[in-house]
Write a protein that holds these residues in place. Structure first.
Motif, mmCIF file in Angstrom:
data_model
loop_
_atom_site.group_PDB
_atom_site.id
_atom_site.type_symbol
_atom_site.label_atom_id
_atom_site.label_comp_id
_atom_site.label_asym_id
_atom_site.label_seq_id
_atom_site.Cartn_x
_atom_site.Cartn_y
_atom_site.Cartn_z
ATOM 1 N N ILE A 15 -8.540 75.276 46.191
ATOM 2 C CA ILE A 15 -8.693 76.695 45.881
ATOM 3 C C ILE A 15 -8.689 77.476 47.187
ATOM 4 O O ILE A 15 -9.471 77.192 48.101
ATOM 5 N N ARG A 16 -7.769 78.450 47.299
ATOM 6 C CA ARG A 16 -7.603 79.217 48.531
ATOM 7 C C ARG A 16 -7.463 80.693 48.196
ATOM 8 O O ARG A 16 -7.075 81.060 47.087
ATOM 9 N N ASN A 17 -7.754 81.510 49.191
ATOM 10 C CA ASN A 17 -7.656 82.958 49.039
ATOM 11 C C ASN A 17 -6.421 83.460 49.781
ATOM 12 O O ASN A 17 -6.326 83.323 51.005
ATOM 13 N N ALA A 18 -5.472 84.015 49.039
ATOM 14 C CA ALA A 18 -4.233 84.538 49.626
ATOM 15 C C ALA A 18 -4.212 86.061 49.596
ATOM 16 O O ALA A 18 -3.142 86.676 49.632
ATOM 17 N N THR A 19 -5.384 86.677 49.521
ATOM 18 C CA THR A 19 -5.489 88.135 49.487
ATOM 19 C C THR A 19 -5.442 88.698 50.898
ATOM 20 O O THR A 19 -6.327 88.399 51.709
ATOM 21 N N GLU A 26 -4.084 73.451 41.983
ATOM 22 C CA GLU A 26 -4.079 74.418 43.078
ATOM 23 C C GLU A 26 -4.347 75.802 42.496
ATOM 24 O O GLU A 26 -3.635 76.244 41.590
ATOM 25 N N ILE A 27 -5.366 76.465 43.002
ATOM 26 C CA ILE A 27 -5.729 77.794 42.517
ATOM 27 C C ILE A 27 -5.713 78.751 43.707
ATOM 28 O O ILE A 27 -6.418 78.530 44.697
ATOM 29 N N TYR A 28 -4.897 79.791 43.598
ATOM 30 C CA TYR A 28 -4.791 80.779 44.665
ATOM 31 C C TYR A 28 -5.295 82.129 44.154
ATOM 32 O O TYR A 28 -4.937 82.554 43.055
ATOM 33 N N LEU A 29 -6.122 82.772 44.970
ATOM 34 C CA LEU A 29 -6.637 84.087 44.631
ATOM 35 C C LEU A 29 -5.819 85.150 45.344
ATOM 36 O O LEU A 29 -5.536 85.025 46.541
ATOM 37 N N ILE A 30 -5.440 86.195 44.635
ATOM 38 C CA ILE A 30 -4.841 87.373 45.258
ATOM 39 C C ILE A 30 -5.462 88.607 44.608
ATOM 40 O O ILE A 30 -5.988 88.549 43.493
#
Length: 387
Positions: free
Chosen positions: A366-370, A289-293
């Motif tokens: 992979i999701r964007n949490a920004t 799991e890869i989250y972008l912030i």
């Protein structure tokens, strides 16, 4: 050569095909005997051209350590084990070249030699000497990407950009998470109360002009990822100098079409942002799991400043005065008229889409949490819902 072989008086010399002219240069005329390891697509042509050179005991084609060992590779290992090969060098025919943004500083042109360097390290050589006309440098051993493969298999991680949205979220929630940061992210460590797990940089301007800041701002204990291009320039403790294939937005030098994604320790592909390379490294480490912030993807520079001009020209950089909005989470990031290479958001979006496809095909989420991100390539998720 039989007697010399028995006495172990042989050097293993790595040469890429483009550096073969070194064999004809005066600086190398009296160096022998050597076993020649050549990175080439046509080994028969090389044998025909240099097979009668009295310095050369044998010519063997270089190969990836990821492939089953060939007869030539097995022969080299036997010679090393028996003591007939005791040291290894890589030869270049070119002189030192100036850095792109600091022309007064000259370093060896090393990126194309990484496959040779990697194979020599897999043979067990540690310190490896590079030799060119009128220069030589020794590259001390460093942790290679192989040492990070599956280090966090099945775990989640956060790849952190440096956008101003970091000020909108509770960063302390990441204290016990696996975190990847870049460039001047260390400006937030004191405020947030912890250092990141990993750090990386790849922007040529940032590496060349501001390397001293990173050297001072990062603790020795943080594993650092820096392109192999700068292994003789950006000397940082606990640094992994990783192979990065830069491209022009159309095709990479190895013939692979842009965009490309890799989780192989043999080569990563440039995606026009360090965030992309950190995603590749997270995938290599086995993160599921890869989250972008902090990936705001909003530069406030206008169409003119974001034009696709040639890097290195007078209009290829920007500073805080050119931006219409805050560009980073800390004002110190851009003070003192610091310069930055202009972002290429369109190229980056194409790369991000490639990473989304690769992750989808390989069971990686992979999701964007920004909050407020302008990057819509990935599924958005509220940051607070992750804890």
């Amino acid at each position: 050569m039989t007697e010399e072989l028995a006495q172990g008086q042989m050097t293993l010399v790595g040469l890429s095909e483009r550096d073969l002219p070194a064999l004809d240069q005066a600086e190398f005329s009296d160096r022998g005997p050597i076993l020649l390891l050549v990175h080439t697509r046509d080994i028969n042509k090389i044998v025909k051209q240099y097979g009668n050179d009295p310095r050369i005991v044998q010519i063997i084609e270089a190969e990836s350590p990821d492939l089953p060992a060939s007869e030539g590779t097995r022969l080299i290992r036997e010679m090393i084990q028996s003591g007939r090969i005791r040291d290894a060098e890589i030869w270049l025919h070119s002189d030192l070249k100036p850095l792109r943004f600091m022309a007064k500083v000259k370093t060896p042109d090393l990126p194309h030699t990484y496959p040779l360097y990697r194979q020599l390290r897999h043979f067990g050589f540690e310190t490896i000497c590079y030799r060119g006309p009128r220069w030589s440098v020794e590259i001390e051993p460093f942790p290679m990407l192989e040492q990070f493969v599956d280090r966090h298999k099945g775990e989640r991680c956060f790849v952190v950009g440096n956008g101003p949205s970091l000020n909108k979220i509770d960063m302390s929630l990441l204290k016990n998470e696996i975190t990847f940061g870049s460039n001047r992210v260390f400006l937030g460590f004191e405020k947030w109360g912890f250092e990141f797990t990993y750090w990386g940089m790849e922007d040529r301007l940032q590496v060349e002009e501001y390397f001293g800041e990173y050297e001072e701002g990062l603790s020795d204990s943080i594993p650092k990822f820096v392109p192999f291009d700068y292994v003789d320039y950006a000397k940082l403790p606990n640094a992994c100098y990783f192979p990065l294939m830069y491209g022009n937005g159309r095709v990479f030098p190895d013939g692979i079409s842009f965009p490309a994604f890799s989780n192989s320790p043999g080569m990563l592909y440039h995606g026009f942002t360090i965030t992309y390379s950190l995603i590749e490294i997270a995938a290599l480490m086995g993160c599921s799991e890869i989250y972008l912030i902090g990936v705001d993807h909003n530069y406030g520079l206008g169409a003119k400043k974001l034009s696709m001009s040639r890097a290195g020209g007078n209009d290829s950089t920007w500073s805080a005065a050119d931006a219409g909005v805050a560009t980073h989470f800390d004002t110190r990031y851009t003070t003192q008229n610091k310069k930055f290479v202009k972002p290429r958001p369109i190229n980056a979006e194409v790369s991000y889409a490639c990473s989304r496809q690769w992750c989808g095909m390989n069971g990686v989420e992979i999701r964007n949490a920004t909050p407020g991100s302008h990057l819509d390539v990935y599924e958005m998720v509220p940051y607070e819902d992750l804890f």
